[in-house]
Motif scaffolding. Structure first.
Motif, PDB file in Angstrom:
ATOM      1  N   GLU A  53       0.163  -1.750 -14.706  1.00 36.32           N
ATOM      2  CA  GLU A  53      -0.188  -1.452 -15.356  1.00 36.32           C
ATOM      3  C   GLU A  53      -1.913  -2.111 -14.078  1.00 36.32           C
ATOM      4  OE1 GLU A  53      -0.549   1.921 -14.846  1.00 36.32           O
ATOM      5  OE2 GLU A  53       1.541   1.770 -16.040  1.00 36.32           O
ATOM      6  N   GLN A  82       0.990   6.816  -9.340  1.00 36.19           N
ATOM      7  CA  GLN A  82       0.663   5.574  -9.792  1.00 36.19           C
ATOM      8  C   GLN A  82       1.917   5.470 -10.744  1.00 36.19           C
ATOM      9  OE1 GLN A  82      -3.000   4.067 -11.026  1.00 36.19           O
ATOM     10  NE2 GLN A  82      -2.305   2.559 -12.403  1.00 36.19           N
ATOM     11  N   VAL A  87      -4.612  10.134  -2.508  1.00 36.94           N
ATOM     12  CA  VAL A  87      -4.444   9.128  -3.408  1.00 36.94           C
ATOM     13  C   VAL A  87      -3.858   7.782  -3.102  1.00 36.94           C
ATOM     14  CG1 VAL A  87      -2.529   9.312  -4.843  1.00 36.94           C
ATOM     15  CG2 VAL A  87      -4.397   7.434  -5.392  1.00 36.94           C
ATOM     16  N   SER A  88      -4.151   6.363  -2.445  1.00 32.75           N
ATOM     17  CA  SER A  88      -4.057   5.232  -1.903  1.00 32.75           C
ATOM     18  C   SER A  88      -3.225   4.296  -3.271  1.00 32.75           C
ATOM     19  CB  SER A  88      -4.629   5.129  -1.147  1.00 32.75           C
ATOM     20  OG  SER A  88      -4.327   3.725  -0.484  1.00 32.75           O
ATOM     21  N   LEU A  89      -2.922   3.149  -3.744  1.00 32.28           N
ATOM     22  CA  LEU A  89      -2.505   2.884  -5.187  1.00 32.28           C
ATOM     23  C   LEU A  89      -1.611   1.103  -4.046  1.00 32.28           C
ATOM     24  CD1 LEU A  89       0.112   4.914  -6.496  1.00 32.28           C
ATOM     25  CD2 LEU A  89      -2.487   4.206  -6.885  1.00 32.28           C
ATOM     26  N   THR A  90      -2.507   0.248  -4.201  1.00 30.50           N
ATOM     27  CA  THR A  90      -2.097  -0.942  -3.919  1.00 30.50           C
ATOM     28  C   THR A  90      -1.897  -1.782  -4.937  1.00 30.50           C
ATOM     29  OG1 THR A  90      -3.924  -1.849  -1.870  1.00 30.50           O
ATOM     30  CG2 THR A  90      -3.282  -2.882  -2.413  1.00 30.50           C
ATOM     31  N   VAL A  91      -0.246  -2.032  -4.298  1.00 27.06           N
ATOM     32  CA  VAL A  91       1.060  -2.926  -5.425  1.00 27.06           C
ATOM     33  C   VAL A  91       0.793  -3.819  -5.544  1.00 27.06           C
ATOM     34  CG1 VAL A  91       2.405  -2.286  -6.946  1.00 27.06           C
ATOM     35  CG2 VAL A  91       1.666  -0.166  -6.002  1.00 27.06           C
ATOM     36  N   LYS A 147       0.879  -1.404   0.267  1.00 21.77           N
ATOM     37  CA  LYS A 147      -0.015  -0.174   0.049  1.00 21.77           C
ATOM     38  C   LYS A 147       1.228   1.116   0.104  1.00 21.77           C
ATOM     39  CE  LYS A 147      -4.004   0.014   1.337  1.00 21.77           C
ATOM     40  NZ  LYS A 147      -6.218   0.058   1.212  1.00 21.77           N
ATOM     41  N   SER A 172      -2.833  14.014  -3.653  1.00 24.97           N
ATOM     42  CA  SER A 172      -3.332  13.535  -5.024  1.00 24.97           C
ATOM     43  C   SER A 172      -2.517  14.689  -6.723  1.00 24.97           C
ATOM     44  CB  SER A 172      -4.547  14.012  -5.367  1.00 24.97           C
ATOM     45  OG  SER A 172      -5.331  14.980  -5.127  1.00 24.97           O
ATOM     46  N   ILE A 201      -1.834  -2.532  -9.974  1.00 26.39           N
ATOM     47  CA  ILE A 201      -1.833  -1.501  -9.502  1.00 26.39           C
ATOM     48  C   ILE A 201      -3.502  -0.747  -9.530  1.00 26.39           C
ATOM     49  CG2 ILE A 201      -1.560   0.828  -9.098  1.00 26.39           C
ATOM     50  CD1 ILE A 201       1.514   0.328 -10.303  1.00 26.39           C
ATOM     51  N   THR A 202      -4.159  -1.035  -7.967  1.00 20.39           N
ATOM     52  CA  THR A 202      -5.595  -0.440  -7.983  1.00 20.39           C
ATOM     53  C   THR A 202      -5.661   1.080  -7.377  1.00 20.39           C
ATOM     54  OG1 THR A 202      -5.978  -1.288  -5.362  1.00 20.39           O
ATOM     55  CG2 THR A 202      -6.736  -2.458  -7.631  1.00 20.39           C
ATOM     56  N   ARG A 203      -6.184   2.562  -7.832  1.00 13.00           N
ATOM     57  CA  ARG A 203      -6.200   3.239  -7.383  1.00 13.00           C
ATOM     58  C   ARG A 203      -7.783   3.296  -6.185  1.00 13.00           C
ATOM     59  NH1 ARG A 203      -4.600   8.115  -9.347  1.00 13.00           N
ATOM     60  NH2 ARG A 203      -5.046  10.089  -8.441  1.00 13.00           N
TER      61      ARG A 203
END
Length: 88
Positions: free
Chosen positions: A43, A27, A57-61, A17, A22, A46-48
């Protein structure tokens, strides 16, 4: 447990995470940084999620982790970036 021991069995899918503001293309930055250590990253891995007011913004890679050392390098790389506020 020694420093190199872990409860994970490698290889494994491992979610990372990453949180940031933002107003930065987080990303693209995260994709660039993580790909150095996990070249198979795509790509779609990765969820945004944007914050309620759109400031963060929070990304889960999700990477295919091959070792604890690889994960350590990814976290060090991400946390060294000024654009990244927090990793989990």
């Amino acid at each position: 447990m020694s420093q190199e021991e872990t409860f994970l069995e490698f290889p494994c899918k491992f979610p990372i995470k990453v949180m940031g503001r933002s107003d930065v293309d987080l990303q693209s930055l995260v994709m660039e940084l993580v790909s150095k250590h996990a070249p198979e990253l795509r790509e779609q891995d990765i969820t945004r999620r944007d914050s309620r007011q759109g400031n963060y913004v929070s990304l889960t890679v999700t990477v295919t982790a091959t070792s604890k050392a690889q994960l350590d390098r990814i976290y060090l790389e991400l946390n060294a970036s000024d654009a990244v506020l927090m990793t989990l």
